[in-house]
Motif scaffolding. Structure first.
Motif, PDB file in Angstrom:
ATOM      1  N   GLY A 537      77.366  -2.699  -7.211  1.00  0.00           N
ATOM      2  CA  GLY A 537      76.008  -2.498  -7.693  1.00  0.00           C
ATOM      3  C   GLY A 537      75.841  -1.236  -8.510  1.00  0.00           C
ATOM      4  N   LEU A 538      74.777  -1.231  -9.325  1.00  0.00           N
ATOM      5  CA  LEU A 538      74.398  -0.060 -10.109  1.00  0.00           C
ATOM      6  C   LEU A 538      73.467   0.815  -9.276  1.00  0.00           C
ATOM      7  N   ILE A 539      73.723   2.131  -9.231  1.00  0.00           N
ATOM      8  CA  ILE A 539      72.837   3.058  -8.538  1.00  0.00           C
ATOM      9  C   ILE A 539      72.618   4.278  -9.416  1.00  0.00           C
ATOM     10  N   ALA A 540      71.444   4.898  -9.284  1.00  0.00           N
ATOM     11  CA  ALA A 540      71.099   6.003 -10.182  1.00  0.00           C
ATOM     12  C   ALA A 540      70.034   6.875  -9.539  1.00  0.00           C
ATOM     13  N   SER A 541      69.884   8.080 -10.060  1.00  0.00           N
ATOM     14  CA  SER A 541      68.869   9.012  -9.582  1.00  0.00           C
ATOM     15  C   SER A 541      67.476   8.490  -9.918  1.00  0.00           C
ATOM     16  N   ASP A 570      73.009 -15.199  -8.151  1.00  0.00           N
ATOM     17  CA  ASP A 570      71.580 -15.018  -7.919  1.00  0.00           C
ATOM     18  C   ASP A 570      71.147 -13.779  -8.693  1.00  0.00           C
ATOM     19  N   ILE A 571      70.171 -13.906  -9.584  1.00  0.00           N
ATOM     20  CA  ILE A 571      69.805 -12.790 -10.464  1.00  0.00           C
ATOM     21  C   ILE A 571      69.261 -11.600  -9.687  1.00  0.00           C
ATOM     22  N   ARG A 572      68.894 -11.796  -8.410  1.00  0.00           N
ATOM     23  CA  ARG A 572      68.388 -10.681  -7.597  1.00  0.00           C
ATOM     24  C   ARG A 572      69.519  -9.859  -6.991  1.00  0.00           C
ATOM     25  N   SER A 573      70.741 -10.356  -7.088  1.00  0.00           N
ATOM     26  CA  SER A 573      71.878  -9.748  -6.395  1.00  0.00           C
ATOM     27  C   SER A 573      72.382  -8.495  -7.094  1.00  0.00           C
ATOM     28  N   SER A 574      72.793  -7.516  -6.286  1.00  0.00           N
ATOM     29  CA  SER A 574      73.427  -6.322  -6.837  1.00  0.00           C
ATOM     30  C   SER A 574      74.682  -6.693  -7.618  1.00  0.00           C
ATOM     31  N   THR A 579      70.264  -4.761 -12.185  1.00  0.00           N
ATOM     32  CA  THR A 579      69.212  -3.870 -11.707  1.00  0.00           C
ATOM     33  C   THR A 579      69.822  -2.764 -10.851  1.00  0.00           C
ATOM     34  N   ALA A 580      69.167  -1.612 -10.873  1.00  0.00           N
ATOM     35  CA  ALA A 580      69.705  -0.444 -10.170  1.00  0.00           C
ATOM     36  C   ALA A 580      68.782  -0.020  -9.028  1.00  0.00           C
ATOM     37  N   ASP A 592      80.671  -2.024  -1.581  1.00  0.00           N
ATOM     38  CA  ASP A 592      82.122  -1.871  -1.694  1.00  0.00           C
ATOM     39  C   ASP A 592      82.471  -1.090  -2.956  1.00  0.00           C
ATOM     40  N   TYR A 593      81.797  -1.422  -4.068  1.00  0.00           N
ATOM     41  CA  TYR A 593      82.069  -0.759  -5.347  1.00  0.00           C
ATOM     42  C   TYR A 593      80.738  -0.367  -5.993  1.00  0.00           C
TER      43      TYR A 593
END
Length: 686
Positions: A537-541, A570-574, A579-580, A592-593
């Motif tokens: 997944g994407l993660i950000a400040s 599924d478009i809601r999935s990380s 989406t972040a 995991d990643y």
């Protein structure tokens, strides 16, 4: 008292509607509810309707319905029975011997959702209300759902057969009684004729009954928790032995304090991923304390994901497997899914200024377990539109003093402050001294930087008892994470040389810290690494607002349960990497990643980190030291969410010449990128 009004049948029939409505308003106001004029008017009309059958108002309808000798069997009435922390209120409960008739009024046409609501109220009583449970266990009490429409004259009277009950709740008939207000008397008579005569329960006893989960629903919860897959804790023998020692010591401290009529704060600290939450949940659901303990967490996304994971865990099971696992049918376990986190409470429920006292007083018992307790707020902090009258720690200790031999277990994470207005772990030491509570705390916990100013004072304080196993040092998330956490610490404390050494140790084991200037490359890398049901997944400040130019919106906060649990495709999935989530949403959770997206809100200037916020049309330097600490800790969360691998994406910024977008000056991003390279990151762009 849980009911806002209670009394005998005769008292209900003789007291004026204005007086009853006035008492309802008084209790509601004291509980912190804002009562609109329309609600007060509706109560008055309802009382009149119950008495005069004018059909405009629930209490009035009920009152008129009860004016018949055929309903002399009804002993008493409870109005607006409040489930407190459950956020639910029953319009009326009629007590008939050991039976409870649950009456819910609706203004217009009755729907399937209305039927589900009133049945859910009945199940809540069966599962959480001690007097109701005792009545059922004696094979005498029934809990009957009744729906009344005040305006729909076309609503036919639908009776129920009390011998045809739900498989999992044999005291609740499958058919919900439904009627128009004018037919309520006939509906109640139809129920009363089927009820067997049982010993009466006083309205005070019923209303003051303890309200806590039955052992069956907790057993079902534990079974379901044991079969969901959101937790990826790796059970290393040494770490688990340490966790068990810590858990057992805390349990012993709780028991000792209660046996000696004490009031105690018990501190348990740990590194990120060391198992603090695991210890807290273990205690909350343990056989010793599960009737008395409540687990309070400020991590609302974690609660949402746990709920979602419970759904996911049994949807693929056969009905037979569910029944064997939990003791509930496939239909019944849907209730468990909704209510199994009864003992896990979102912290903001305790923070409403007018609800704080009532919420704390309504906990299941005397043991409060607070996860991420260092996040306690300061006096004056705006919480749900109100200022705290005192430091949050003081408010909680003050109210818990009213409990029987209260104990508060404080799960402390260090270097985890990511919100403004947090008082920090020291607030609990101050509260202990203010109210004279004992504290149990280890030397390792006192040696954390959070306690620098108080350490000497508390090492030999008269209120202190020394713990041996009160701190968990090692992460149990995954074998690589301990080194990653060290690397992140060096990166964020301006120590690139130390960070590079830690990165080299990781690299030797094949656990590289990757970096890229191309978001497409980052996505490609994450997709190539993920296998089967692994998650990326994407993660950000949350302050990284200029990532919008890259199509990343950290403040959007997509539904965390769907993001964490929905499958690829599924478009809601990380896993779709579209989406972040920001640090507030992802804290306490893992992938995991990860693709960590770095914006110019935390940037390198003269070899040191600086904190910036967008104000108006540009970046403004936030020179407060506390703001920089919070921002660093936010990025610390982001850098430690991956179990197996991470790539850091640093944008190139605006490459137009002359520069058009000053907020995306390439120099900001180049300095961040070069610094992270000096910390041992390896580019995937070459």
């Amino acid at each position: 008292m849980s009911g806002w009004w209670r009394g005998s049948r005769d008292e209900f029939l003789t007291e004026s509607p204005d007086d009853i409505a006035g008492k309802l308003t008084t209790v509601a106001t004291s509980d912190g509810w804002k009562i609109e004029p329309e609600q007060a008017t509706e109560w008055k009309e309802s009382i009149s309707l119950l008495r005069t059958q004018a059909f405009d108002d629930p209490i009035g309808i009920l009152r008129e319905a009860l004016r018949t000798e055929q309903l002399d069997c009804i002993d008493s009435v409870v109005l607006e029975y409040d489930f407190r922390r459950r956020g639910l209120r029953i319009d009326a409960v009629l007590l008939v011997g050991s039976h409870a008739l649950v009456v819910e009024f609706k203004r217009s046409k009755l729907s399937a959702g209305d039927r589900d609501q009133v049945v859910n109220y009945c199940v809540n009583l069966c599962e959480f209300h001690q007097v109701t449970q005792d009545s059922i266990n004696n094979k005498s009490g029934m809990v009957v759902p009744i729906l009344v429409s005040r305006e729909d004259r076309n609503q036919k009277l639908i009776h129920t057969d009390l011998s045809n009950c739900f498989q999992d709740w044999k005291a609740i008939p499958k058919q919900t009684v439904r009627c128009y207000g004018g037919d309520l008397r006939a509906a109640l008579i139809g129920v009363a004729k089927q009820l067997v005569q049982t010993p009466s329960v006083s309205v005070d006893t019923w209303d003051k009954s303890p309200f806590s989960p039955s052992s069956t629903i907790i057993d079902a919860a534990l079974s379901l928790y044991g079969n969901h897959d959101v937790s990826a804790i790796k059970e290393h023998a040494n770490e688990m032995e340490t966790i068990n020692k810590c858990t057992n010591e805390i349990k012993a401290e709780i028991q000792s304090s209660r046996n000696n009529n004490g009031k105690s704060l018990i501190f348990m600290s740990g590194a990120p991923g060391a198992g603090k939450t695991l210890v807290g949940l273990d205690i909350a659901f343990s056989s010793e304390f599960r009737e008395d303990a409540v687990f309070l967490t400020g991590n609302a996304p974690l609660v949402d994901v746990l709920k979602g994971s419970l759904k996911k865990s049994y949807r693929s099971m056969s009905g037979r497997k569910i029944n064997q696992l939990t003791g509930y049918s496939k239909e019944g376990v849907k209730f468990v899914e909704k209510n199994t986190v009864f003992k896990i409470v979102k912290a903001h429920h305790f923070l409403k200024i007018n609800k704080n006292k009532e919420q704390i007083e309504s906990t299941d018992g005397d043991v409060l377990i607070i996860d991420e307790a260092q996040r306690t707020y300061k006096k004056g902090r705006i919480v749900i539109d109100h200022k705290l009258e005192d430091h949050e720690a003081n408010l909680i200790v003050e109210q818990m003093e009213k409990r029987n031999n209260p104990v508060i277990v404080l799960l402390i994470g260090h270097n985890q402050h990511i919100n403004r207005g947090e008082r920090g772990a020291k607030a609990w030491l101050e509260a202990a001294e203010k109210y004279g509570w004992n504290i149990s705390i280890s030397d390792d916990t006192l040696n954390l930087s959070e306690f620098d100013a108080e350490r000497e004072k508390w090492l030999n304080h008269r209120l202190r008892k020394k713990l041996t196993h009160g701190h968990l040092q090692d992460s149990i998330r995954y074998y690589r994470n301990k080194s990653v956490e060290k690397w992140a610490h060096h990166v964020l404390t301006d120590a690139p040389v130390m960070a590079k050494k830690e990165a080299e140790i990781l690299n030797e084991k094949g656990h590289n810290i990757w970096i890229t200037r191309n978001l497409g490359n980052a996505r490609k890398w994450a997709k190539s690494q993920r296998l089967g049901e692994e998650r990326a997944g994407l993660i950000a400040s949350g302050k990284g607002v200029r990532l919008a130019a890259e199509g990343i919106f950290p403040s959007l906060k997509p539904n965390i349960a769907n993001w964490m649990l929905s499958p690829m495709g599924d478009i809601r999935s990380s896993n779709m990497l579209e989406t972040a989530q920001n640090q507030f949403q992802i804290q306490g959770l893992e992938l995991d990643y990860t693709v960590v997206c770095w914006d110019a809100d935390l940037r390198i200037e003269n070899g040191k980190w600086s904190c910036y916020n967008i104000s108006g049309g540009g970046w403004q330097n936030s020179k407060q030291e506390s703001a920089l600490v919070e921002r660093k800790n936010g990025y610390r969360v982001l850098l430690t969410r991956a179990r197996k691998g991470m790539v850091i994406f640093v944008p190139k910024g605006d490459l137009s010449k002359p520069l058009e977008d000053e907020t995306r000056n390439p120099e900001y991003y180049d300095d961040i990128y070069n610094y992270l390279l000096s910390c041992g990151s390896i580019s995937i762009d070459e």
